[in-house]
Design a protein around this motif. Structure first.
Motif, short mmCIF file in Angstrom:
data_model
loop_
_atom_site.label_atom_id
_atom_site.label_comp_id
_atom_site.label_asym_id
_atom_site.label_seq_id
_atom_site.Cartn_x
_atom_site.Cartn_y
_atom_site.Cartn_z
N UNK A 1 -1.50 -1.61 -10.22
CA UNK A 1 -0.53 -2.86 -11.02
C UNK A 1 -1.34 -3.49 -11.94
N UNK A 2 -2.49 -3.78 -11.53
CA UNK A 2 -3.44 -4.60 -12.57
C UNK A 2 -3.50 -4.06 -13.98
N UNK A 3 -3.85 -2.93 -13.76
CA UNK A 3 -4.17 -2.01 -14.92
C UNK A 3 -3.15 -1.69 -15.97
N UNK A 4 -1.88 -1.56 -14.94
CA UNK A 4 -0.60 -1.41 -15.74
C UNK A 4 -0.38 -2.59 -16.76
N UNK A 5 -0.18 -3.85 -16.00
CA UNK A 5 0.24 -4.81 -16.53
C UNK A 5 -0.84 -5.27 -17.82
N UNK A 6 -2.01 -5.13 -17.63
CA UNK A 6 -3.07 -5.24 -18.67
C UNK A 6 -2.89 -4.52 -19.98
N UNK A 7 -2.66 -3.33 -19.49
CA UNK A 7 -2.46 -2.42 -20.80
C UNK A 7 -0.94 -2.71 -21.70
N UNK A 8 -0.21 -2.86 -20.79
CA UNK A 8 1.42 -2.93 -21.41
C UNK A 8 1.40 -4.32 -22.11
N UNK A 9 0.70 -5.41 -21.49
CA UNK A 9 0.99 -6.87 -22.45
C UNK A 9 -0.04 -6.69 -23.59
N UNK A 10 -0.71 -5.73 -23.77
CA UNK A 10 -1.67 -5.62 -25.08
C UNK A 10 -0.92 -5.05 -26.21
N UNK A 11 0.22 -4.50 -25.71
CA UNK A 11 0.97 -3.48 -26.83
C UNK A 11 2.27 -4.42 -27.25
N UNK A 12 2.17 -4.74 -28.59
CA UNK A 12 3.24 -5.42 -29.29
C UNK A 12 3.33 -6.62 -28.84
N UNK A 13 4.59 -7.56 -29.29
CA UNK A 13 4.81 -9.05 -28.88
C UNK A 13 6.05 -9.10 -28.33
N UNK A 14 6.27 -10.02 -27.54
CA UNK A 14 7.82 -10.14 -26.65
C UNK A 14 8.78 -10.29 -27.97
N UNK A 15 9.71 -9.86 -27.82
CA UNK A 15 10.83 -9.83 -28.92
C UNK A 15 12.32 -9.81 -28.44
N UNK A 16 13.04 -10.61 -28.84
CA UNK A 16 14.48 -10.56 -28.39
C UNK A 16 15.33 -10.42 -29.65
N UNK A 17 16.19 -9.28 -29.54
CA UNK A 17 16.99 -8.92 -30.53
C UNK A 17 18.45 -9.43 -30.24
N UNK A 18 19.01 -10.39 -31.16
CA UNK A 18 20.22 -10.67 -31.10
C UNK A 18 21.14 -9.74 -31.80
N UNK A 19 22.24 -9.43 -30.96
CA UNK A 19 23.10 -8.15 -31.31
C UNK A 19 24.55 -8.61 -31.40
N UNK A 20 25.37 -8.19 -32.39
CA UNK A 20 26.81 -8.08 -32.26
C UNK A 20 27.35 -7.02 -31.92
N UNK A 21 27.46 -6.66 -30.65
CA UNK A 21 27.92 -5.15 -30.23
C UNK A 21 29.59 -5.05 -30.57
N UNK A 22 30.05 -4.02 -31.44
CA UNK A 22 31.34 -3.88 -31.51
C UNK A 22 32.18 -3.76 -30.32
N UNK A 23 33.02 -4.54 -30.31
CA UNK A 23 34.10 -4.44 -29.06
C UNK A 23 34.37 -2.74 -28.79
N UNK A 24 34.67 -2.18 -29.67
CA UNK A 24 35.02 -0.80 -29.56
C UNK A 24 33.93 0.00 -28.73
N UNK A 25 32.85 -0.49 -28.70
CA UNK A 25 31.66 0.08 -27.97
C UNK A 25 31.50 -0.14 -26.31
N UNK A 26 32.10 -1.30 -25.81
CA UNK A 26 32.24 -1.80 -24.60
C UNK A 26 33.11 -1.18 -23.83
N UNK A 27 32.75 -0.87 -22.62
CA UNK A 27 33.88 -0.19 -21.75
C UNK A 27 34.55 -1.16 -21.30
#
Length: 269
Positions: free
Chosen positions: A180-206
């Motif tokens: 678990x320690x190794x996994x967390x260490x390597x994955x937190x070293x990849x990229x940056x935390x990113x939130x995408x704001x999305x406008x999902x078309x209503x026709x795509x929502x069940x």
């Protein structure tokens, strides 16, 4: 565009949208005799009230979902990930999970000689154990969002692991082939935390998803009518997750940001 957390933008509009069934007389009767339980999952309390006051028989949850789809073009929601390549998302959009792609990425990260005991067999065992391709598992072929963006980085939301480690499937494979320690260490070293704001078309929502949100909207609005009632909907920890079973086009991504503070629910796991 419908934004679930911004009640001020939809309160009056929803009342008007449903005014032919939820009349002023229906609201007045609710205030005079509020039911014991005002909940979003079972709106029989409201269906019965409408019938008693107006004589109309309706499934108000389904009706609300239908009218949300008619009234609004898109549903705003956030998607969380880690990336060092924003351009690919603005060019290709957000894509549903492809298990094989994530498994190949796990090979490139964990089977590159850096981890002494990681083998292809251990990875195969992890793939079989998780069984991401099983439709009941809810992994492959889905793309997850939250209508309340803060749920993806706050303690109350409990979903900060997407921003902290990226793909949940990749993380689950990692902790089975390495520590678990190794996994967390390597994955937190990849990229940056990113939130995408999305406008999902209503026709795509069940329809079922819109019905769930419709129930929460009505619970909230009716509880506002009576001071003694408190709505669970929109409260911290109430949840606002939704999923798509198709890719989201790039033009539906309207922005992004990098949260400064993220609660990691897997910190001590």
């Amino acid at each position: 565009m419908f934004s679930y957390p911004l009640v001020e933008t939809w309160r009056d509009r929803i009342w008007r949208m449903l005014g032919d069934f939820i009349t002023e007389e229906v609201k007045a009767e609710f205030v005079r005799h509020p039911p014991e339980y005002v909940v979003s999952d079972d709106l029989s309390w409201l269906d019965n009230l409408i019938n008693d006051v107006t004589g109309e028989i309706t499934d108000i949850k389904a009706l609300t979902a239908d009218r949300l789809r008619e009234e609004y073009r898109a549903f705003r929601a956030g998607h969380a990930t880690r990336t060092n390549d924003l351009a690919q998302f603005y060019h290709n959009g957000l894509k549903i999970l492809n298990a094989a792609d994530v498994e190949d990425r796990a090979r490139s990260i964990f089977l590159n000689g850096r981890f002494k005991y990681v083998t292809e067999q251990r990875l195969q065992d992890a793939i079989e154990e998780i069984d991401a391709r099983d439709p009941a598992g809810g992994r492959e072929g889905r793309l997850y969002y939250c209508a309340r963006e803060e749920e993806l980085f706050s303690r109350a939301g409990g979903a900060g692991h997407y921003l902290t480690y990226g793909s949940e499937y990749l993380y689950c494979l990692g902790i089975r082939v390495a520590s678990s320690w190794e996994t967390k260490k390597v994955l937190t070293g990849i990229g940056s935390p990113t939130m995408f704001v999305c406008d999902i078309p209503m026709v795509m929502i069940r329809s079922g998803t819109l019905e769930e949100f419709g129930g929460s909207i009505l619970e909230y609005l009716f509880c506002e009518l009576v001071d003694e009632l408190e709505a669970h909907a929109l409260s911290p920890g109430a949840g606002s997750a939704l999923s798509l079973t198709q890719n989201l086009p790039a033009e539906c991504i309207v922005g992004h940001y990098h949260p400064a503070t993220i609660y990691d629910p897997l910190r001590f796991a």
